[in-house]
Write a protein that holds these residues in place. Structure first.
Motif, mmCIF file in Angstrom:
data_model
loop_
_atom_site.group_PDB
_atom_site.id
_atom_site.type_symbol
_atom_site.label_atom_id
_atom_site.label_comp_id
_atom_site.label_asym_id
_atom_site.label_seq_id
_atom_site.Cartn_x
_atom_site.Cartn_y
_atom_site.Cartn_z
ATOM 1 N N ARG A 301 -7.479 -5.735 -3.061
ATOM 2 C CA ARG A 301 -6.149 -5.150 -3.249
ATOM 3 C C ARG A 301 -5.681 -5.510 -4.649
ATOM 4 N NH1 ARG A 301 -2.114 -9.165 0.146
ATOM 5 N NH2 ARG A 301 -3.058 -11.126 -0.525
ATOM 6 N N CYS A 317 -6.425 -0.341 -3.040
ATOM 7 C CA CYS A 317 -6.703 -1.044 -1.786
ATOM 8 C C CYS A 317 -8.059 -0.566 -1.285
ATOM 9 C CB CYS A 317 -5.611 -0.757 -0.755
ATOM 10 S SG CYS A 317 -5.837 -1.606 0.820
ATOM 11 N N VAL A 327 -7.366 4.826 4.364
ATOM 12 C CA VAL A 327 -6.323 3.988 3.766
ATOM 13 C C VAL A 327 -5.064 4.829 3.559
ATOM 14 C CG1 VAL A 327 -5.689 2.583 1.775
ATOM 15 C CG2 VAL A 327 -8.021 2.501 2.673
ATOM 16 N N TRP A 329 -0.611 4.354 2.572
ATOM 17 C CA TRP A 329 0.345 3.477 1.896
ATOM 18 C C TRP A 329 1.739 3.701 2.465
ATOM 19 C CZ3 TRP A 329 -0.684 -0.321 -1.638
ATOM 20 C CH2 TRP A 329 -1.957 -0.337 -2.184
ATOM 21 N N GLY A 349 -8.406 5.159 -1.546
ATOM 22 C CA GLY A 349 -7.420 4.117 -1.300
ATOM 23 C C GLY A 349 -6.514 3.807 -2.456
ATOM 24 N N CYS A 366 -0.501 -1.578 2.321
ATOM 25 C CA CYS A 366 -1.741 -0.804 2.460
ATOM 26 C C CYS A 366 -2.222 -0.940 3.903
ATOM 27 C CB CYS A 366 -2.787 -1.316 1.469
ATOM 28 S SG CYS A 366 -4.485 -0.871 1.870
#
Length: 628
Positions: A301, A317, A327, A329, A349, A366
């Protein structure tokens, strides 16, 4: 007399009782065989060496076979007005182009064979007008694209669709879902990598589905598969069964395929390609308990990031798991972020904020999720005022001090890196990174007594500058490992996993031991080379100075030579001064002044100034010339 009126009444009926005259049939094309004596009419031209559709076709024909020829295209006029045609075979030609509306008049056509040609795409207008088509064979072409509206006119009547042996990577799944009467669907030997969930749910009459030899790693659940029993072979199958073939695909046998494994069907040649523990095993021989998934683990991350307002910011991430996690957010305000005018979310990600504002600061979350669970990680973003300008032409050879940004690193990135070193995420007590230098670090972890049957340890790490995850396999009796070949001055995220044998299932499983965050020491900064504009200006000034100096030296040499030669040009002799009287050196007589002869030019090597002194007696009345 009674017979005459009867004959007169029968005369008008005589022409009506005679057989009707048939129209004159068209001549049979050369090298073709035509059946025109009885219905249905047929024109058979297989292997006749034709380069195009014969223009002299009988337009009343119900069957037209043009297979095994060299026809390269089908034009609009080739099949015009053949409204009674029921079967058309153009197999194994060299057809590359079908004109839009080429089959528009074939409204009674039931079967169209275009297999074994060189078609690369099929547009929306090429099959227009085939409202009664039941069999469409397009196999063994070079199809890479199929338009969404290509099958609109025959969607309600089509029973057999063969798209096998092509180059299809995508299909108009929504259009295929409208083929309510389709019985056989051949999609084998293509390049399909995925099938959307529910793609076949509306194909209630589907009896055979062939997806052999594609690039499918998984097959999503579909209501059609759960309604009907699945069989591997069509022979002896009941009318309500679905024959499904999906062998030759690189199947990833995890929990996403448990639904397919639970369906009752005969054994076939389908095999698992991954994970490594199941690679090469027959799909139907693998137990349901072996189809397992691994929950996601966040392996990387972004460190706490500080950017000035108005600048972009990228939050990263990375997570691993089986299947690959997705992934997402969440903003500090709790909103799910996606693609918008100010933000872009990438499949790998990464979340990119195109223009940051003071209100964007805070803790971003994340979320990595897959079929086995989810994992979260927090990333802090600070949005502040623009930093003071930095001097970018430094040529210092000293190592950078703590918190001193690199001259080639933007101030925002340098401050973020410095903050990541000081205030990074806390390190797990179980995993420690000690003795880390510029290119190496020592990783230590405690003994894992609660986990029985440990086979090995796995170290996963990557740096903040790239997304490549590096793996190291460590023997089970090791408690430390020296990482080498690290990059200097970078932040690293590291996790240690224990690989063990699960006693409940007998399968290989992993359990996280702990994670750590560390940074390698920065290397000595090399002497900064002058920038390209500085080097260019210096070279121009130096070259100009050399040219000016050369001109001055040349002028100075010319002046010196001119002065040495008495004000005359170097190649020209000096003119002698005029003589008014000459004293004789023989007898002293005064006579007429002879005209001096022009002096002979002196050689260039002997040319010089000579001074001659003559002793002459004064001339007066007491001096007379002495005679002989």
């Amino acid at each position: 007399m009674a017979i005459l009126p009867l004959l007169l009444c029968l005369l008008p009926l005589a022409p009506a009782s005679s057989p009707p005259q048939s129209a004159t049939p068209s001549p049979c094309p050369r090298r073709c065989r035509c059946q025109t004596q009885s219905l249905p009419l047929s024109v058979l031209c297989p292997g006749a060496g034709l380069l195009f559709v014969p223009p002299s076709l009988d337009r009343r024909a119900a069957e037209l076979r043009l297979a095994d020829n060299f026809i390269a295209s089908v034009r609009r006029r080739d099949l015009a007005n053949m409204t009674g045609l029921l079967h058309l075979s153009l197999s194994r030609n060299t057809i590359r182009h079908v004109a839009a509306g080429a089959f528009a008049d074939l409204r009674a056509l039931r079967a169209l064979h275009l297999d074994g040609n060189r078609l690369t795409s099929l547009g929306e207008g090429q099959l227009r007008g085939l409202v009664n088509l039941r069999h469409l064979i397009l196999s063994n072409n070079q199809l890479a694209a199929l338009a969404a509206g290509a099958l609109d006119d025959c969607a309600e009547t089509l029973e057999d669709l063969d798209l096998s042996y092509n180059n299809l990577e995508q299909l108009p799944w929504e259009a295929l879902g409208r083929l309510g009467n389709v019985n056989t669907l051949g999609l084998d030997h293509n390049l399909l990598a995925s099938v959307p969930a529910g793609a076949f749910s509306r194909l209630h009459k589907l009896a055979r589905l062939d997806m052999t030899s594609n690039r499918l790693t998984t097959i999503p659940p579909d209501p059609l598969f759960s309604r009907l029993p699945l069989l591997a072979r069509p022979r002896g199958s009941p009318a309500s069964a679905l024959v499904l073939a999906f062998g030759g695909n690189p199947l990833h046998c995890n929990c996403e395929l448990v639904w397919l494994r639970r369906l009752a069907r005969e054994d076939d040649l389908e095999a698992c390609a991954s994970p490594p523990a199941l690679g090469g095993r027959y799909f139907w021989a693998v137990g349901e308990e072996e189809f397992v998934c691994e929950p996601p683990v966040v392996t990387h991350r972004s460190p706490p990031l500080a950017v000035p307002a108005g600048r972009p910011a990228a939050l990263r991430c990375r997570a691993v798991g089986d299947p690959e996690p997705r992934v997402r957010w969440v903003s500090p305000q709790g909103r799910l972020l996606g693609n918008s005018s100010r933000a872009r979310a990438f499949p790998n990600g990464t979340l990119e904020l195109l223009v940051t504002e003071p209100g964007d600061g805070g803790i971003f979350t994340c979320i990595a999720a897959n079929a086995a669970g989810e994992a979260t990680a927090a990333v802090e973003l600070t949005v502040g005022p623009p930093p003071p300008p930095q001097l970018a032409n430094s040529t210092s050879c000293d190592p950078p001090r703590d918190g001193d940004p690199d001259a080639l690193t933007p101030p925002s990135a340098a401050s973020a890196s410095a903050k990541a070193v000081d205030t990074g995420p806390p390190t797990d007590r179980g995993v420690q990174v000690t003795e880390h230098g510029a290119t190496a670090a020592l990783v230590q972890w405690p003994d894992q007594q609660p986990i029985p049957g440990i086979r090995m340890y796995q170290i996963q790490y990557n740096s903040s500058a790239d997304d490549i995850l590096v793996y190291r396999m460590i023997p089970a009796d090791s408690r430390s490992f020296l990482l080498t070949d690290l990059a200097s001055g970078r932040a690293y995220d590291l996790c240690v996993l224990a690989v063990y044998e699960d006693s409940a299932t007998g399968l290989t499983a992993t359990r996280p031991v702990g994670c750590a965050h560390f940074s390698t020491e920065p290397a000595l900064r090399p002497c900064g080379a002058p920038h390209a504009p500085f080097l260019g200006g210096t070279m121009i000034i130096a070259l100009g100075g050399v040219i000016v100096a050369s001109v001055l030296v040349f002028i100075f040499v010319l002046l010196m030579r001119y002065k040495v030669h008495g004000g005359q040009p170097p190649g020209k002799a000096k003119t002698p001064a005029p003589v008014s009287s000459v004293c004789s050196q023989t007898n002293g007589a005064l006579g007429p002044t002879p005209t001096p002869a022009p002096p002979a030019p002196e050689p260039a090597a002997l040319r010089a100034h000579t001074v001659v002194q003559l002793d002459c007696e004064p001339w007066g009345p007491g001096h007379e010339p002495v005679g002989p």
